[in-house]
Design an enzyme around this catalytic site. Sequence first.
Site, mmCIF file in Angstrom:
data_model
loop_
_atom_site.group_PDB
_atom_site.id
_atom_site.type_symbol
_atom_site.label_atom_id
_atom_site.label_comp_id
_atom_site.label_asym_id
_atom_site.label_seq_id
_atom_site.Cartn_x
_atom_site.Cartn_y
_atom_site.Cartn_z
ATOM 1 N N GLN A 129 0.841 -1.202 0.000
ATOM 2 C CA GLN A 129 0.000 0.000 0.000
ATOM 3 C C GLN A 129 0.879 1.256 0.000
ATOM 4 O O GLN A 129 1.567 1.514 0.988
ATOM 5 C CB GLN A 129 -0.884 -0.005 1.245
ATOM 6 C CG GLN A 129 -1.748 1.232 1.409
ATOM 7 C CD GLN A 129 -2.642 1.125 2.640
ATOM 8 O OE1 GLN A 129 -2.270 0.492 3.626
ATOM 9 N NE2 GLN A 129 -3.801 1.736 2.587
ATOM 10 N N GLY A 130 0.846 2.011 -1.080
ATOM 11 C CA GLY A 130 1.702 3.202 -1.202
ATOM 12 C C GLY A 130 0.935 4.485 -0.966
ATOM 13 O O GLY A 130 0.637 5.233 -1.905
ATOM 14 N N TYR A 131 0.591 4.755 0.289
ATOM 15 C CA TYR A 131 -0.104 5.995 0.650
ATOM 16 C C TYR A 131 0.870 6.979 1.309
ATOM 17 O O TYR A 131 1.103 8.073 0.810
ATOM 18 C CB TYR A 131 -1.217 5.711 1.660
ATOM 19 C CG TYR A 131 -2.513 5.154 1.129
ATOM 20 C CD1 TYR A 131 -2.605 4.616 -0.151
ATOM 21 C CD2 TYR A 131 -3.650 5.148 1.926
ATOM 22 C CE1 TYR A 131 -3.801 4.087 -0.611
ATOM 23 C CE2 TYR A 131 -4.855 4.628 1.472
ATOM 24 C CZ TYR A 131 -4.928 4.100 0.215
ATOM 25 O OH TYR A 131 -6.112 3.582 -0.224
ATOM 26 N N SER A 132 1.414 6.584 2.496
ATOM 27 C CA SER A 132 2.153 7.532 3.336
ATOM 28 C C SER A 132 3.424 8.027 2.652
ATOM 29 O O SER A 132 4.089 7.287 1.927
ATOM 30 C CB SER A 132 2.550 6.875 4.657
ATOM 31 O OG SER A 132 1.407 6.379 5.309
ATOM 32 N N SER A 164 4.696 -1.236 4.167
ATOM 33 C CA SER A 164 4.839 -2.595 4.695
ATOM 34 C C SER A 164 5.000 -3.590 3.555
ATOM 35 O O SER A 164 4.243 -3.541 2.570
ATOM 36 C CB SER A 164 3.609 -2.995 5.513
ATOM 37 O OG SER A 164 3.460 -2.137 6.613
ATOM 38 N N GLU A 247 -14.221 -2.907 5.682
ATOM 39 C CA GLU A 247 -14.557 -3.583 6.938
ATOM 40 C C GLU A 247 -13.550 -4.673 7.277
ATOM 41 O O GLU A 247 -13.384 -5.622 6.522
ATOM 42 C CB GLU A 247 -15.962 -4.186 6.783
ATOM 43 C CG GLU A 247 -16.468 -4.906 7.980
ATOM 44 C CD GLU A 247 -16.613 -4.014 9.178
ATOM 45 O OE1 GLU A 247 -15.755 -4.119 10.062
ATOM 46 O OE2 GLU A 247 -17.558 -3.216 9.215
ATOM 47 N N SER A 366 -3.525 6.960 13.550
ATOM 48 C CA SER A 366 -3.050 7.013 14.942
ATOM 49 C C SER A 366 -4.212 7.210 15.915
ATOM 50 O O SER A 366 -5.321 7.597 15.518
ATOM 51 C CB SER A 366 -2.045 8.158 15.100
ATOM 52 O OG SER A 366 -2.733 9.383 15.020
HETATM 53 C C1 LIG Z 1 4.075 -0.693 11.379
HETATM 54 C C2 LIG Z 1 3.552 0.324 10.395
HETATM 55 C C3 LIG Z 1 3.187 -0.071 9.134
HETATM 56 C C4 LIG Z 1 2.737 0.864 8.203
HETATM 57 N N1 LIG Z 1 2.426 0.430 6.931
HETATM 58 C C5 LIG Z 1 2.052 1.335 6.002
HETATM 59 C C6 LIG Z 1 1.805 0.921 4.649
HETATM 60 O O1 LIG Z 1 1.920 -0.253 4.307
HETATM 61 N N2 LIG Z 1 1.468 1.863 3.732
HETATM 62 C C7 LIG Z 1 1.332 3.168 4.057
HETATM 63 O O2 LIG Z 1 0.997 3.964 3.177
HETATM 64 N N3 LIG Z 1 1.556 3.608 5.332
HETATM 65 C C8 LIG Z 1 1.921 2.713 6.302
HETATM 66 N N4 LIG Z 1 2.176 3.140 7.594
HETATM 67 C C9 LIG Z 1 2.133 4.558 7.882
HETATM 68 C C10 LIG Z 1 0.998 4.999 8.785
HETATM 69 O O3 LIG Z 1 -0.199 5.050 8.058
HETATM 70 C C11 LIG Z 1 1.396 6.382 9.339
HETATM 71 O O4 LIG Z 1 2.521 6.195 10.179
HETATM 72 C C12 LIG Z 1 0.279 7.027 10.124
HETATM 73 O O5 LIG Z 1 -0.786 7.376 9.292
HETATM 74 C C13 LIG Z 1 0.778 8.300 10.864
HETATM 75 O O6 LIG Z 1 1.422 9.157 9.995
HETATM 76 P P1 LIG Z 1 2.890 9.717 10.318
HETATM 77 O O7 LIG Z 1 3.755 8.557 10.679
HETATM 78 O O8 LIG Z 1 3.309 10.569 9.181
HETATM 79 O O9 LIG Z 1 2.738 10.570 11.628
HETATM 80 P P2 LIG Z 1 2.189 12.075 11.715
HETATM 81 O O10 LIG Z 1 0.955 12.199 10.885
HETATM 82 O O11 LIG Z 1 3.315 12.999 11.430
HETATM 83 O O12 LIG Z 1 1.786 12.142 13.225
HETATM 84 C C14 LIG Z 1 2.727 12.408 14.273
HETATM 85 C C15 LIG Z 1 1.948 12.567 15.564
HETATM 86 O O13 LIG Z 1 1.064 13.699 15.467
HETATM 87 C C16 LIG Z 1 -0.275 13.317 15.743
HETATM 88 N N5 LIG Z 1 -1.198 14.050 14.860
HETATM 89 C C17 LIG Z 1 -1.104 14.218 13.525
HETATM 90 N N6 LIG Z 1 -2.146 14.920 13.057
HETATM 91 C C18 LIG Z 1 -2.932 15.206 14.112
HETATM 92 C C19 LIG Z 1 -4.170 15.889 14.266
HETATM 93 N N7 LIG Z 1 -4.822 16.426 13.227
HETATM 94 N N8 LIG Z 1 -4.700 15.977 15.523
HETATM 95 C C20 LIG Z 1 -4.057 15.424 16.586
HETATM 96 N N9 LIG Z 1 -2.869 14.761 16.489
HETATM 97 C C21 LIG Z 1 -2.324 14.648 15.285
HETATM 98 C C22 LIG Z 1 -0.328 11.836 15.440
HETATM 99 O O14 LIG Z 1 -1.340 11.185 16.160
HETATM 100 C C23 LIG Z 1 1.052 11.371 15.903
HETATM 101 O O15 LIG Z 1 1.064 11.169 17.276
HETATM 102 C C24 LIG Z 1 2.629 2.226 8.553
HETATM 103 C C25 LIG Z 1 2.982 2.617 9.843
HETATM 104 C C26 LIG Z 1 3.451 1.701 10.766
HETATM 105 C C27 LIG Z 1 3.842 2.177 12.132
#
Ligand SMILES: Cc1cc2nc3c(=O)[nH]c(=O)nc-3n(C[C@H](O)[C@H](O)[C@H](O)COP(=O)(O)OP(=O)(O)OC[C@H]3O[C@@H](n4cnc5c(N)ncnc54)[C@H](O)[C@@H]3O)c2cc1C
Length: 383
Positions: A129-132, A164, A247, A366
């Site tokens: 999944q290439g989102y982040s 991942s 779901e 998160s």
């Molecule tokens: C084990 C693992 C596997 C993953 N696999 C994939 C994958 O396969 N494909 C993919 O695309 N992504 C993947 N991810 C990424 C995951 O979706 C992101 O880590 C997640 O969405 C958080 O984004 P970020 O890491 O950029 O943190 P940030 O968005 O930078 O957040 C940092 C902190 O700020 C807080 N925060 C951010 N915005 C707000 C807000 N509006 N209000 C309050 N608090 C806020 C967050 O809760 C967090 O504590 C994976 C992550 C992990 C840990």
Amino acid sequence: MRFTRQDEEFRAEVRAWLDANLAGEFAGLRGAGGAGREHERHAERLAWDRHLAAGGWTCLGWPAGHGGRGATLEQQVIFYEEYARSGAPARVSIVGEELLGPTLIKFGTPEQQRRFLPAVRAVRELWCQGYSEPGAGSDLASVATRASLDGNQWVITGQKIWTSLAHVADWCFVLARTEPGSSRAQGLSYLLVPMDQPGITVRPIRQLTGTAEFNEVFFDGARTEAALVVGAPGDGWRIAKATLAIERGAAMLGQQVGFRRELDDLMALARRTGATADPVLRDRLARAWMGLAVIRAYALDTLGGSGDAEASILKVLWSRWHRDLGELAMDVLGAAALTARAEPYDLDNWQRLFLFGRAETIYGGSDEIQHDIIARRALGLPR
Ligand SMILES: Cc1cc2nc3c(=O)[nH]c(=O)nc-3n(C[C@H](O)[C@H](O)[C@H](O)COP(=O)(O)OP(=O)(O)OC[C@H]3O[C@@H](n4cnc5c(N)ncnc54)[C@H](O)[C@@H]3O)c2cc1C
């Protein structure tokens, strides 16, 4: 949720199949993989997933017309419960089965469905999944990876992160900006991109557990066919959100059976180490047991519903519960929790659970993001 006599017959069939097939070359796979242990015996687990597929036990909930079994929610719950109970290994092909497949069934063209669904079902092709991106996580609408059409191909440039299983995936569904000058949710497209090509570099990210299950993925003029866009070009946000909302309820119930096994193992460990004599640990073990009962009741109560708030509540409940179980395990182990078994950095399963549990309150949205959804959708609070 009530199980009929046919459901119980189905349960007996699943149980018998798993008993008969988790044998021979697969017998040693019981318990392999899982939270923080994704690296374990990948090739053998892939062979197991293909064996499951050959037996007709992948993609149970997909409609029969798309190669699934059209299983009812009850049957899916039963399957996942029996799967977890048998100790069968953690699946390696779930991104395709649980995320991409249902998305294509809903939004894909007939050609896309014919091209990709059979390979997902048979576990011939693995997906990631290439989102982040480094600048787009919780704030996914900030995606900056670009794609433009060059003749009959998309050309993609940018970077994804935390992807991942990208190092073993054959394909990636990529959220990319296809309308120059667009911002936020406008102008994004959902592209299906082959991983094995010169324009893509996958660089593993080593985690606290010492292993690397996710990666940075660099797109430098990577290419895919023009027809491999899901939905209309520019409509990618809607499709990407639908993938996120798919779901996972039935799979979640199976996960809880796995959690229950972990809790039972921890209770046994606590008895062996004498930790059960400590009134505080006794209290926390009892709370863990109750917490899991609450999660199961809530999951059963809301299963099959489509509410965003319910899905968020469940995500917060299970991810915190599991994170706390890792902390409890460290306290049950006491000083022994502080040492690795051997060089280099050889952790046991409790230590891996403790460290990987950190990730569970982050991925899939998160805790803070889930709280925000609950505040707005369940409590009606302003943005
Ligand atoms: C084990 C693992 C596997 C993953 N696999 C994939 C994958 O396969 N494909 C993919 O695309 N992504 C993947 N991810 C990424 C995951 O979706 C992101 O880590 C997640 O969405 C958080 O984004 P970020 O890491 O950029 O943190 P940030 O968005 O930078 O957040 C940092 C902190 O700020 C807080 N925060 C951010 N915005 C707000 C807000 N509006 N209000 C309050 N608090 C806020 C967050 O809760 C967090 O504590 C994976 C992550 C992990 C840990």
